[in-house]
Write an enzyme that holds these catalytic residues in place. Structure first.
Site, mmCIF file in Angstrom:
data_model
loop_
_atom_site.group_PDB
_atom_site.id
_atom_site.type_symbol
_atom_site.label_atom_id
_atom_site.label_comp_id
_atom_site.label_asym_id
_atom_site.label_seq_id
_atom_site.Cartn_x
_atom_site.Cartn_y
_atom_site.Cartn_z
ATOM 1 N N HIS A 1 0.819 -1.213 0.000
ATOM 2 C CA HIS A 1 0.000 0.000 0.000
ATOM 3 C C HIS A 1 0.855 1.267 0.000
ATOM 4 C CE1 HIS A 1 -3.723 2.152 0.246
ATOM 5 N NE2 HIS A 1 -3.265 2.882 1.236
ATOM 6 N N CYS B 1 -3.356 2.324 -5.536
ATOM 7 C CA CYS B 1 -2.932 3.294 -4.524
ATOM 8 C C CYS B 1 -1.630 3.989 -4.910
ATOM 9 C CB CYS B 1 -2.791 2.626 -3.161
ATOM 10 S SG CYS B 1 -1.732 1.160 -3.171
ATOM 11 N N GLU C 1 -4.766 9.806 2.162
ATOM 12 C CA GLU C 1 -5.073 8.419 1.827
ATOM 13 C C GLU C 1 -6.046 8.391 0.649
ATOM 14 O OE1 GLU C 1 -5.715 4.902 0.983
ATOM 15 O OE2 GLU C 1 -4.195 5.222 2.538
#
Length: 288
Positions: free
Chosen positions: A109, A172, A128
């Site tokens: 991530h 991501c 995020e």
């Protein structure tokens, strides 16, 4: 072949030739061809590209810094290394910088941190791209927060905010790269969010700021790659001025852009924009 991420030195500027040499040109062409095929046949949403992005990210960060030398984009491969990287930029008198941070320990991530030094105070905001309800984002946030607190950086104010614009499983890294560039390009629009972070208004320092509270702070350009139509509408309901704003050189509004990139996946409208962004970023690494 792509070199192991731990063996690639991304600190400092590298030439275009050195950047391209981090990955075989032929291999990169094959990867790009497959990515384009995945979009054409509709398999893109169900494929996982995260490991590939982890390997290519060092070269993409170098390329981004070559394009925007004042962006000061840093790739941090583990939260354990973050505090020393921040300490270095402070000691070097850097007023503004960005950090793409990876989970580390074999994790995949990514998130991105915007750093700003204002009147002797340090503001750090972790953006995020997904939300903190998922294991990866939650673990990375906890590790990052712990690393910053352990080092006890002087007069440092840290907040975490969720954008909730990612719906697919492995984008991501590309989202974080795109957001890092936006954080640089739109830096003048972000003064208030950093000032509120320093004042303690943005968050309590313990709980992340939810996306509906974040939306008023950010220009519409941050939402170009939003994958879900519902999420995009939520932003526009809060920021109606963004509906008619042109967001790219094609003279598209954010709604036009979504419609021009939408695909139906499992009965839902989703944007393939960030997958096209990956292809565009990978193509910047090709040798002429």
């Amino acid at each position: 072949m792509i070199g192991p991420i731990s063996q690639i030195n991304i600190s400092g500027g590298l030439s275009e030739k050195e950047t391209s040499s981090l990955i075989s040109n032929e291999e990169l062409k094959n990867i790009i061809t497959q990515l384009e095929t995945d979009i054409s046949d509709g398999s893109w949403f169900h494929k996982n590209y995260s490991r590939m992005d982890v390997e290519v990210m060092p070269a993409l960060v170098i390329q981004a810094n070559n394009k925007y030398p004042e962006m000061n984009l840093n790739l941090v491969t583990s939260p354990l290394d973050l505090s020393i990287e921040i300490k270095n930029v402070i000691e070097n008198g850097v007023r503004s910088s960005r950090f793409i941070i990876n989970m580390g320990e074999g994790g995949i991530h990514f998130s991105v941190i915007d750093y700003k030094h204002i009147n002797g105070k340090t503001s750090l905001i972790l953006f995020e791209p997904a939300n903190f309800n998922s294991m990866g984002p939650a673990m990375l946030a906890i590790r990052t927060k712990t690393a910053i607190e352990r080092y006890q950086l002087p007069d440092c104010h840290f907040s975490m905010v969720e954008m909730d614009i990612q719906r697919s499983s492995s984008e991501c890294g590309i989202f974080s790269l795109a957001l890092a560039k936006k954080l640089y390009i739109e830096r003048d629009s972000l003064l208030k969010i950093h000032e509120d972070n320093i004042k303690g208004i943005l968050s309590d320092g313990e709980n992340p700021l939810p996306h509906d509270k974040l939306d008023p702070y950010l220009p519409v350009t941050f939402y170009k790659h939003t994958q879900g139509k519902k999420r995009l509408n939520e932003y526009l309901n809060t920021n109606p001025q963004g509906v008619g704003t042109v967001v790219n050189k094609k003279n598209e509004t954010i709604v036009n852009r979504f419609d021009n990139n939408k695909s139906i996946v499992d009965g839902k409208e989703l944007s393939v924009s960030v997958h096209k962004k990956r292809i565009a970023e990978y193509k910047t690494l090709l040798k002429v």
